[in-house]
Design a protein around this motif. Structure first.
Motif, short mmCIF file in Angstrom:
data_model
loop_
_atom_site.label_atom_id
_atom_site.label_comp_id
_atom_site.label_asym_id
_atom_site.label_seq_id
_atom_site.Cartn_x
_atom_site.Cartn_y
_atom_site.Cartn_z
N THR A 79 0.84 -1.21 0.00
CA THR A 79 0.00 0.00 0.00
C THR A 79 0.87 1.25 0.00
OG1 THR A 79 -1.72 -1.19 1.20
CG2 THR A 79 -1.81 1.22 1.25
N ALA A 80 2.00 1.19 0.71
CA ALA A 80 2.89 2.35 0.77
C ALA A 80 3.40 2.71 -0.63
CB ALA A 80 4.06 2.06 1.70
N GLU A 81 3.80 1.69 -1.39
CA GLU A 81 4.26 1.96 -2.75
C GLU A 81 3.16 2.61 -3.58
OE1 GLU A 81 7.14 -1.35 -4.46
OE2 GLU A 81 5.47 -2.28 -3.42
N VAL A 82 1.95 2.07 -3.43
CA VAL A 82 0.81 2.56 -4.23
C VAL A 82 0.50 4.01 -3.89
CG1 VAL A 82 -1.66 2.27 -4.62
CG2 VAL A 82 -0.16 0.26 -4.51
N LEU A 83 0.45 4.33 -2.60
CA LEU A 83 0.12 5.69 -2.20
C LEU A 83 1.23 6.66 -2.59
CD1 LEU A 83 -1.52 5.10 1.29
CD2 LEU A 83 -2.63 5.77 -0.85
N THR A 84 2.46 6.21 -2.55
CA THR A 84 3.58 7.07 -2.97
C THR A 84 3.50 7.35 -4.46
OG1 THR A 84 4.97 6.18 -1.20
CG2 THR A 84 6.08 7.32 -3.02
N ALA A 85 3.19 6.32 -5.24
CA ALA A 85 3.09 6.48 -6.69
C ALA A 85 1.89 7.35 -7.07
CB ALA A 85 3.00 5.12 -7.37
N TRP A 86 0.85 7.30 -6.26
CA TRP A 86 -0.33 8.14 -6.51
C TRP A 86 0.04 9.62 -6.44
CZ3 TRP A 86 -4.69 6.57 -8.61
CH2 TRP A 86 -5.81 7.40 -8.59
N ASP A 87 1.07 9.89 -5.62
CA ASP A 87 1.63 11.24 -5.51
C ASP A 87 0.55 12.24 -5.12
OD1 ASP A 87 4.00 12.82 -5.62
OD2 ASP A 87 3.29 13.68 -7.50
N ARG A 88 0.39 13.31 -5.86
CA ARG A 88 -0.55 14.37 -5.46
C ARG A 88 -1.78 14.41 -6.36
NH1 ARG A 88 3.66 19.24 -5.38
NH2 ARG A 88 4.09 18.25 -7.39
N LEU A 89 -2.20 13.27 -6.84
CA LEU A 89 -3.38 13.25 -7.72
C LEU A 89 -4.65 13.62 -6.96
CD1 LEU A 89 -2.94 10.22 -10.12
CD2 LEU A 89 -2.95 12.64 -10.66
N PRO A 92 -6.83 10.12 -2.44
CA PRO A 92 -5.99 8.91 -2.44
C PRO A 92 -6.77 7.62 -2.15
CG PRO A 92 -5.60 10.22 -0.45
CD PRO A 92 -6.46 11.05 -1.36
N ARG A 93 -7.98 7.74 -1.67
CA ARG A 93 -8.77 6.50 -1.51
C ARG A 93 -8.99 5.83 -2.86
NH1 ARG A 93 -13.56 8.33 2.55
NH2 ARG A 93 -13.85 9.82 0.86
N ARG A 94 -8.93 6.63 -3.93
CA ARG A 94 -9.01 6.02 -5.26
C ARG A 94 -7.89 5.03 -5.49
NH1 ARG A 94 -8.93 10.71 -9.55
NH2 ARG A 94 -7.51 11.64 -8.04
N ALA A 95 -6.70 5.35 -4.97
CA ALA A 95 -5.54 4.45 -5.15
C ALA A 95 -5.77 3.14 -4.41
CB ALA A 95 -4.27 5.14 -4.67
N ARG A 245 -6.24 16.73 5.87
CA ARG A 245 -5.92 15.35 5.51
C ARG A 245 -4.86 15.30 4.41
NH1 ARG A 245 -10.25 11.10 6.02
NH2 ARG A 245 -9.52 10.50 3.94
N GLY A 246 -5.03 16.14 3.43
CA GLY A 246 -4.07 16.18 2.33
C GLY A 246 -2.68 16.61 2.81
N ALA A 247 -2.67 17.54 3.73
CA ALA A 247 -1.39 18.02 4.25
C ALA A 247 -0.69 16.93 5.07
CB ALA A 247 -1.61 19.28 5.10
N VAL A 248 -1.48 16.17 5.83
CA VAL A 248 -0.90 15.07 6.61
C VAL A 248 -0.34 14.01 5.66
CG1 VAL A 248 -1.42 13.15 8.18
CG2 VAL A 248 -2.38 15.42 8.62
N MET A 249 -1.10 13.67 4.65
CA MET A 249 -0.64 12.68 3.67
C MET A 249 0.65 13.16 2.99
SD MET A 249 -2.58 9.97 3.65
CE MET A 249 -2.43 9.19 2.04
N ALA A 250 0.72 14.44 2.68
CA ALA A 250 1.91 14.98 2.03
C ALA A 250 3.12 14.88 2.94
CB ALA A 250 1.66 16.43 1.61
N ALA A 251 2.90 15.17 4.23
CA ALA A 251 4.02 15.11 5.19
C ALA A 251 4.55 13.69 5.29
CB ALA A 251 3.56 15.62 6.55
N VAL A 252 3.65 12.72 5.36
CA VAL A 252 4.08 11.32 5.46
C VAL A 252 4.73 10.87 4.15
CG1 VAL A 252 3.28 8.94 5.76
CG2 VAL A 252 2.34 10.77 7.19
#
Length: 307
Positions: A79-89, A92-95, A245-252
């Motif tokens: 899942t980590a790879e997938v969310l990282t590859a999703w980047d800033r689209l 992210p629940r779509r990923a 939420r988006g800012a938290v995801m970006a930080a991680v």
DNA sequence: AATTCGGGGTC
DNA sequence: GACCCAGAATT
């Protein structure tokens, strides 16, 4: 109020020919429209394009398809790879749902994208629009494809109104269905062509009617381009949970791992909140929501993307 | 039927 | 700054 039922067969054919001829000349050369693009490539594009402009999807789609060329490849990724590859689209629940859909296709469809619209619709993250789009664009099954572009074009050209209703109505679906060309190949191309017309010419804010192949047939133009009755309310952004939420995801995403006690500092460091300062209730709500959605994992006193 | 859910380019 | 974008899932 004009409806498709009032259009003579000749008028419908005139509509079809104008849009299809225009598409022959003006269709964008998008990679997921290429003849050698796999159904999986089409499906990935449709998920990424949900509420997301083409120009932002292009680079992510290329990377994604190179890394995970078929559903089984994505199903095996972390899942980590997938969310990282999703980047800033965004969204992210779509990923996550795309990966779940990939796993479902491995389980139920031999690792391939199903052609049956009902089977598609049963996959996570695939709604009525996406199921129809994949069936039509990837498999040549002439389902009625109705997205925001199609709605706007038909609302103007046929119904003579400035903008479609807030939510997709049965009348709109009925009209769109009635307007599908009888020929199968033509119908599939019509689906793509009307969307393209809405994306490039019959745009929401400043339609380029001078360049429109339907100028002389358009009910909205002949009515004097009346203003829309309801001005759609734009989504708020600053200070919302979505922003935090988006800012938290970006930080991680950028740090890989963020100590629970350092989340506020790390998020501030992304400079994605502007001047907004979340209160404690919002921090708690958003972090719990991300954990609950499976977008975040708390382990050893730190947040990270799930394995 | 109404809400929630990202993010950034564009006017 | 408001607005819009190849929507889906939930309530």
């Amino acid at each position: 109020m004009p409806e498709v039922a009032e259009l003579t067969p000749a008028a419908q054919d005139r509509l079809h020919t104008a849009v299809l001829d225009w598409f022959d000349v003006h269709a964008r050369d998008l990679p997921w429209r290429s003849a050698d693009c796999s159904p999986w490539g089409v499906m990935v594009s449709e998920i990424m394009l949900q509420q997301t402009p083409v120009v932002r999807v292009l680079p992510r789609w290329r990377d994604w398809m190179q890394r995970w060329p078929c559903p089984a490849d994505l199903a095996e990724a972390s899942t980590a790879e997938v969310l990282t590859a999703w980047d800033r689209l965004g969204y992210p629940r779509r990923a996550l749902r795309l990966q779940q859909a990939a796993a479902a296709m491995v389980d139920r469809h031999g690792g391939k994208v199903p052609a049956d619209p009902a089977a598609l619709r049963a996959l996570p993250g695939v709604g009525e629009y996406t199921a129809a789009a994949v069936a039509s664009f990837a498999f040549g099954i002439p389902e009625t494809v109705v997205d925001t572009n199609v709605r706007r074009v038909l609302t103007r050209a046929v119904r003579g109104q400035g903008l479609p209703p807030k939510t997709l109505t049965r009348a709109e679906m009925r009209d769109a269905h009635a307007l599908m060309p009888a020929d199968r190949t033509r119908a599939n191309r019509w689906n793509a062509a009307v969307m393209e017309l809405g994306a490039l010419v019959c745009t929401a804010r400043s339609p380029r009617c001078d360049d429109c192949p339907l100028l002389e047939q358009c009910a909205w133009v002949s009515a004097g381009r009346p203003e829309p009755e309801h001005t759609p309310r734009g989504q708020d952004w600053a200070g919302t949970d979505r922003q935090l939420r988006g800012a938290v995801m970006a930080a991680v995403r950028e740090a890989g791992r963020v100590e629970v006690g350092a989340v506020r500092q790390a998020v501030a460091g992304t400079r994605r909140l502007g001047t907004h300062v979340p209160d404690e209730a919002q921090w708690t709500r958003c972090l719990a929501g991300l954990l609950d959605d499976g977008l975040l994992l708390e382990r050893d006193g730190a947040y990270s993307f799930p394995d």
